[in-house]
Design a protein around this motif. Structure first.
Motif, PDB file in Angstrom:
ATOM      1  N   VAL A  56       0.845  -1.194   0.000  1.00 34.60           N
ATOM      2  CA  VAL A  56       0.000   0.000   0.000  1.00 34.60           C
ATOM      3  C   VAL A  56       0.883   1.247   0.000  1.00 34.60           C
ATOM      4  O   VAL A  56       1.810   1.367   0.803  1.00 34.60           O
ATOM      5  CB  VAL A  56      -0.926   0.023   1.229  1.00 34.60           C
ATOM      6  N   PHE A  57       0.562   2.160  -0.910  1.00 33.23           N
ATOM      7  CA  PHE A  57       1.266   3.439  -0.999  1.00 33.23           C
ATOM      8  C   PHE A  57       0.242   4.565  -0.928  1.00 33.23           C
ATOM      9  O   PHE A  57      -0.865   4.450  -1.461  1.00 33.23           O
ATOM     10  CB  PHE A  57       2.078   3.516  -2.293  1.00 33.23           C
ATOM     11  N   VAL A  58       0.625   5.633  -0.249  1.00 32.48           N
ATOM     12  CA  VAL A  58      -0.276   6.755  -0.012  1.00 32.48           C
ATOM     13  C   VAL A  58       0.150   7.936  -0.881  1.00 32.48           C
ATOM     14  O   VAL A  58       1.348   8.231  -1.006  1.00 32.48           O
ATOM     15  CB  VAL A  58      -0.260   7.149   1.478  1.00 32.48           C
ATOM     16  N   ARG A  59      -0.836   8.612  -1.480  1.00 28.24           N
ATOM     17  CA  ARG A  59      -0.546   9.806  -2.273  1.00 28.24           C
ATOM     18  C   ARG A  59      -0.601  11.021  -1.344  1.00 28.24           C
ATOM     19  O   ARG A  59      -1.681  11.450  -0.922  1.00 28.24           O
ATOM     20  CB  ARG A  59      -1.569   9.964  -3.398  1.00 28.24           C
ATOM     21  N   PRO A  60       0.555  11.598  -0.983  1.00 28.11           N
ATOM     22  CA  PRO A  60       0.544  12.740  -0.050  1.00 28.11           C
ATOM     23  C   PRO A  60       0.020  14.006  -0.714  1.00 28.11           C
ATOM     24  O   PRO A  60       0.060  14.153  -1.947  1.00 28.11           O
ATOM     25  CB  PRO A  60       2.022  12.889   0.332  1.00 28.11           C
ATOM     26  N   LEU A 309      -5.597   4.359   8.067  1.00 28.70           N
ATOM     27  CA  LEU A 309      -6.534   5.484   8.066  1.00 28.70           C
ATOM     28  C   LEU A 309      -6.943   5.854   6.644  1.00 28.70           C
ATOM     29  O   LEU A 309      -8.126   6.101   6.371  1.00 28.70           O
ATOM     30  CB  LEU A 309      -5.896   6.691   8.751  1.00 28.70           C
ATOM     31  N   ALA A 310      -5.982   5.878   5.726  1.00 30.34           N
ATOM     32  CA  ALA A 310      -6.281   6.218   4.337  1.00 30.34           C
ATOM     33  C   ALA A 310      -7.212   5.196   3.694  1.00 30.34           C
ATOM     34  O   ALA A 310      -7.986   5.529   2.791  1.00 30.34           O
ATOM     35  CB  ALA A 310      -4.986   6.347   3.532  1.00 30.34           C
ATOM     36  N   LEU A 311      -7.142   3.945   4.158  1.00 30.31           N
ATOM     37  CA  LEU A 311      -8.019   2.897   3.639  1.00 30.31           C
ATOM     38  C   LEU A 311      -9.384   2.890   4.322  1.00 30.31           C
ATOM     39  O   LEU A 311     -10.240   2.080   3.972  1.00 30.31           O
ATOM     40  CB  LEU A 311      -7.355   1.531   3.815  1.00 30.31           C
ATOM     41  N   GLY A 312      -9.576   3.779   5.308  1.00 32.99           N
ATOM     42  CA  GLY A 312     -10.891   3.945   5.901  1.00 32.99           C
ATOM     43  C   GLY A 312     -11.051   3.504   7.331  1.00 32.99           C
ATOM     44  O   GLY A 312     -12.145   3.590   7.888  1.00 32.99           O
ATOM     45  N   ALA A 313      -9.985   3.033   7.969  1.00 34.28           N
ATOM     46  CA  ALA A 313     -10.091   2.574   9.352  1.00 34.28           C
ATOM     47  C   ALA A 313     -10.229   3.749  10.311  1.00 34.28           C
ATOM     48  O   ALA A 313      -9.720   4.843  10.064  1.00 34.28           O
ATOM     49  CB  ALA A 313      -8.870   1.741   9.734  1.00 34.28           C
ATOM     50  N   SER A 314     -10.913   3.493  11.422  1.00 31.89           N
ATOM     51  CA  SER A 314     -10.977   4.481  12.502  1.00 31.89           C
ATOM     52  C   SER A 314      -9.690   4.485  13.319  1.00 31.89           C
ATOM     53  O   SER A 314      -9.341   5.485  13.940  1.00 31.89           O
ATOM     54  CB  SER A 314     -12.146   4.163  13.436  1.00 31.89           C
ATOM     55  N   GLY A 315      -9.019   3.344  13.337  1.00 29.95           N
ATOM     56  CA  GLY A 315      -7.785   3.194  14.087  1.00 29.95           C
ATOM     57  C   GLY A 315      -7.290   1.767  13.961  1.00 29.95           C
ATOM     58  O   GLY A 315      -7.847   0.964  13.198  1.00 29.95           O
ATOM     59  N   VAL A 316      -6.267   1.431  14.721  1.00 27.91           N
ATOM     60  CA  VAL A 316      -5.657   0.106  14.629  1.00 27.91           C
ATOM     61  C   VAL A 316      -5.459  -0.468  16.018  1.00 27.91           C
ATOM     62  O   VAL A 316      -5.412   0.255  17.020  1.00 27.91           O
ATOM     63  CB  VAL A 316      -4.294   0.148  13.902  1.00 27.91           C
ATOM     64  N   LEU A 317      -5.330  -1.798  16.059  1.00 33.83           N
ATOM     65  CA  LEU A 317      -4.882  -2.492  17.261  1.00 33.83           C
ATOM     66  C   LEU A 317      -3.434  -2.912  17.064  1.00 33.83           C
ATOM     67  O   LEU A 317      -3.052  -3.370  15.990  1.00 33.83           O
ATOM     68  CB  LEU A 317      -5.733  -3.734  17.535  1.00 33.83           C
ATOM     69  N   LEU A 318      -2.662  -2.765  18.116  1.00 35.29           N
ATOM     70  CA  LEU A 318      -1.246  -3.135  18.103  1.00 35.29           C
ATOM     71  C   LEU A 318      -1.094  -4.371  18.973  1.00 35.29           C
ATOM     72  O   LEU A 318      -1.347  -4.316  20.180  1.00 35.29           O
ATOM     73  CB  LEU A 318      -0.425  -1.966  18.654  1.00 35.29           C
ATOM     74  N   GLY A 319      -0.711  -5.504  18.366  1.00 36.57           N
ATOM     75  CA  GLY A 319      -0.684  -6.766  19.085  1.00 36.57           C
ATOM     76  C   GLY A 319       0.677  -7.155  19.617  1.00 36.57           C
ATOM     77  O   GLY A 319       0.974  -6.999  20.799  1.00 36.57           O
ATOM     78  N   ARG A 320       1.543  -7.659  18.746  1.00 33.90           N
ATOM     79  CA  ARG A 320       2.805  -8.228  19.221  1.00 33.90           C
ATOM     80  C   ARG A 320       3.788  -7.180  19.728  1.00 33.90           C
ATOM     81  O   ARG A 320       4.534  -7.439  20.675  1.00 33.90           O
ATOM     82  CB  ARG A 320       3.457  -9.045  18.097  1.00 33.90           C
ATOM     83  N   ALA A 321       3.836  -6.000  19.114  1.00 32.13           N
ATOM     84  CA  ALA A 321       4.890  -5.029  19.436  1.00 32.13           C
ATOM     85  C   ALA A 321       4.923  -4.640  20.916  1.00 32.13           C
ATOM     86  O   ALA A 321       6.009  -4.576  21.511  1.00 32.13           O
ATOM     87  CB  ALA A 321       4.774  -3.797  18.543  1.00 32.13           C
ATOM     88  N   ARG A 361      -7.802  10.342   6.657  1.00 30.60           N
ATOM     89  CA  ARG A 361      -8.856   9.469   6.120  1.00 30.60           C
ATOM     90  C   ARG A 361      -9.319   9.928   4.734  1.00 30.60           C
ATOM     91  O   ARG A 361     -10.073   9.202   4.074  1.00 30.60           O
ATOM     92  CB  ARG A 361     -10.028   9.419   7.093  1.00 30.60           C
ATOM     93  N   GLU A 362      -8.881  11.105   4.302  1.00 28.16           N
ATOM     94  CA  GLU A 362      -9.238  11.601   2.972  1.00 28.16           C
ATOM     95  C   GLU A 362      -8.144  11.358   1.939  1.00 28.16           C
ATOM     96  O   GLU A 362      -8.311  11.660   0.759  1.00 28.16           O
ATOM     97  CB  GLU A 362      -9.535  13.101   3.052  1.00 28.16           C
ATOM     98  N   LEU A 363      -7.014  10.775   2.378  1.00 23.67           N
ATOM     99  CA  LEU A 363      -5.920  10.497   1.458  1.00 23.67           C
ATOM    100  C   LEU A 363      -6.266   9.352   0.520  1.00 23.67           C
ATOM    101  O   LEU A 363      -7.054   8.470   0.853  1.00 23.67           O
ATOM    102  CB  LEU A 363      -4.650  10.146   2.225  1.00 23.67           C
ATOM    103  N   GLU A 364      -5.611   9.340  -0.639  1.00 21.40           N
ATOM    104  CA  GLU A 364      -5.757   8.227  -1.561  1.00 21.40           C
ATOM    105  C   GLU A 364      -4.695   7.175  -1.250  1.00 21.40           C
ATOM    106  O   GLU A 364      -3.516   7.487  -1.098  1.00 21.40           O
ATOM    107  CB  GLU A 364      -5.596   8.697  -3.008  1.00 21.40           C
ATOM    108  N   ALA A 365      -5.137   5.927  -1.153  1.00 25.44           N
ATOM    109  CA  ALA A 365      -4.218   4.807  -0.961  1.00 25.44           C
ATOM    110  C   ALA A 365      -4.239   3.939  -2.209  1.00 25.44           C
ATOM    111  O   ALA A 365      -5.304   3.602  -2.723  1.00 25.44           O
ATOM    112  CB  ALA A 365      -4.621   3.990   0.254  1.00 25.44           C
ATOM    113  N   VAL A 366      -3.050   3.583  -2.703  1.00 23.87           N
ATOM    114  CA  VAL A 366      -2.917   2.822  -3.943  1.00 23.87           C
ATOM    115  C   VAL A 366      -2.199   1.515  -3.620  1.00 23.87           C
ATOM    116  O   VAL A 366      -1.161   1.495  -2.946  1.00 23.87           O
ATOM    117  CB  VAL A 366      -2.115   3.605  -4.990  1.00 23.87           C
ATOM    118  N   VAL A 367      -2.751   0.409  -4.090  1.00 19.61           N
ATOM    119  CA  VAL A 367      -2.128  -0.896  -3.896  1.00 19.61           C
ATOM    120  C   VAL A 367      -1.333  -1.250  -5.144  1.00 19.61           C
ATOM    121  O   VAL A 367      -1.838  -1.215  -6.264  1.00 19.61           O
ATOM    122  CB  VAL A 367      -3.190  -1.986  -3.628  1.00 19.61           C
TER     123      VAL A 367
END
Length: 372
Positions: A56-60, A309-321, A361-367
């Motif tokens: 995934v790459f984000v267009r800044p 966030l760019a792909l539409g998530a409200s947030g993330v969970l951090l597991g192993r780190a 959340r308004e950024l474009e994400a490109v796969v």
């Protein structure tokens, strides 16, 4: 056991999560490291979680004032210092004497929620007494009455949400644990399931004692009717963790769920399950803003948070780190992990032209799979 709970701090400055991972691997016994790091089967989904983020790459955006760039947001209606919660991981006392207490203190200091596992090695009442924001992760047990008692116990203790894990009728075949004949040491107990010695402590060749224990304990008949029971049992927000199908996300909304966690359980359940990153856009479209969408699996940097966030998530969970940090440096190690991630999130936001999370959340994400 690896960490020193004397408060002496970590031995080195970690520049990224790879540094933390290496430090934890060096600190832990090999079988404990495998229990934390491993996935199920051939570990295809485990590897795919990272590959999906890397594709995934984000267009800044440019020429925007980011002088006041900040990472604050909300999760489940509560303010957080960054759109991150610590996800549920069992048995923190495997890696540090203070276990979940140290993790909870670090989460409080960082201003993010801590999700306490049903398979915690410290009671929920002691963890909520730390004073931070605590979510309680729930496995549905074979005894429904006992399950709902556990929900009420978490609510009475001051937990702020119930996170029902829905992708574990039994544990996936985690071959590292099978080969190691992994079992819990005597001092690490599932305190919410009675707290005494159990089959989880009786290791042997060709089996994971932890998997045997959960097979005896977890319900294999969890359905939407149980979600209805949970909704009737508690006033707390309900989060379903382990959702990958848009149809299931829509049904979750119909059942009054407040958030879903898009997750393949860190590659530890169905090997070959779709990654959360790949499933996320369809899930966001399916719920249409009717509930929050969190992403879990493979998050290793602030840039990963920006991509989610760019792909539409409200947030993330951090597991192993956070567990890596706990293993390598105790409470201070978890604090360093969260401080590092917070700095990376702010850096990623600003460099992408975002003054805050809403703009991300308004950024474009490109796969771009298979392309350079």
């Amino acid at each position: 056991m690896a960490c020193d709970d004397s408060g002496g701090g970590t031995a080195a400055v970690w520049l990224d999560m790879d540094d933390v991972e290496r430090a934890a691997a060096a600190a832990l016994p090999p079988d404990v490291w495998d229990f934390i790091a491993g996935g199920s089967g051939r570990e295809l989904s485990l590897a795919a979680n990272r590959a999906a983020f890397d594709a995934v790459f984000v267009r800044p955006r440019i020429l925007r004032d980011v002088s006041g760039c900040r990472a604050e947001s909300t999760l489940l209606g509560r303010a957080v210092r960054m759109p991150v919660a610590i996800g549920p991981v069992a048995y923190h006392r495997l890696v540090c004497p203070e276990g979940e207490l140290a993790t909870a203190r670090a989460a409080k200091a960082a201003g993010v929620p801590f999700t306490l596992a049903t398979l915690s090695s410290v009671p929920v009442e002691e963890v909520t007494a730390v004073g931070g924001s605590v979510w309680f992760q729930l496995y549905w047990l074979r005894d429904t009455g006992r399950t709902l008692d556990l929900v009420r116990r978490a609510e009475d203790a001051g937990c702020e949400a119930i996170v029902l894990t829905v992708d574990v009728p039994w544990m996936g075949r985690r071959l590292r644990d099978v080969r190691n004949g992994f079992a819990l040491p005597d001092h690490v107990r599932a305190v919410h399931l009675g707290g005494g010695a159990s089959t989880a402590h009786r290791g042997g060749d060709g089996a994971s004692a932890v998997a045997v224990h959960t097979a005896e304990t977890f319900s294999r008949s969890l359905t939407w009717s149980n979600v209805e029971q949970l909704r009737e049992c508690t006033r707390l927000p309900i989060v379903l963790k382990g959702v990958l199908a848009p149809e299931d996300a829509r049904r979750a909304v119909e059942h009054g769920v407040d958030a879903v966690v898009v997750s393949n359980h860190g590659g530890r359940q169905l090997d070959g399950a779709l990654t959360a990153v790949d499933a996320l856009p369809e899930m966001v479209e399916a719920v249409g803003g009717a509930c929050e969408i969190l992403l879990d699996g493979g998050v290793r940097s602030g840039t990963d948070v920006l991509k989610a966030l760019a792909l539409g998530a409200s947030g993330v969970l951090l597991g192993r780190a956070p567990v890596w940090g706990l293993a390598a440096g105790g409470e201070d190690g978890v604090r360093q992990v969260l401080e590092l991630l917070a700095a990376e999130v702010t850096d990623a936001l600003g460099l992408a032209g975002c003054a805050g999370v809403a703009e991300a959340r308004e950024l474009e994400a490109v796969v771009r799979r298979g392309r350079r």
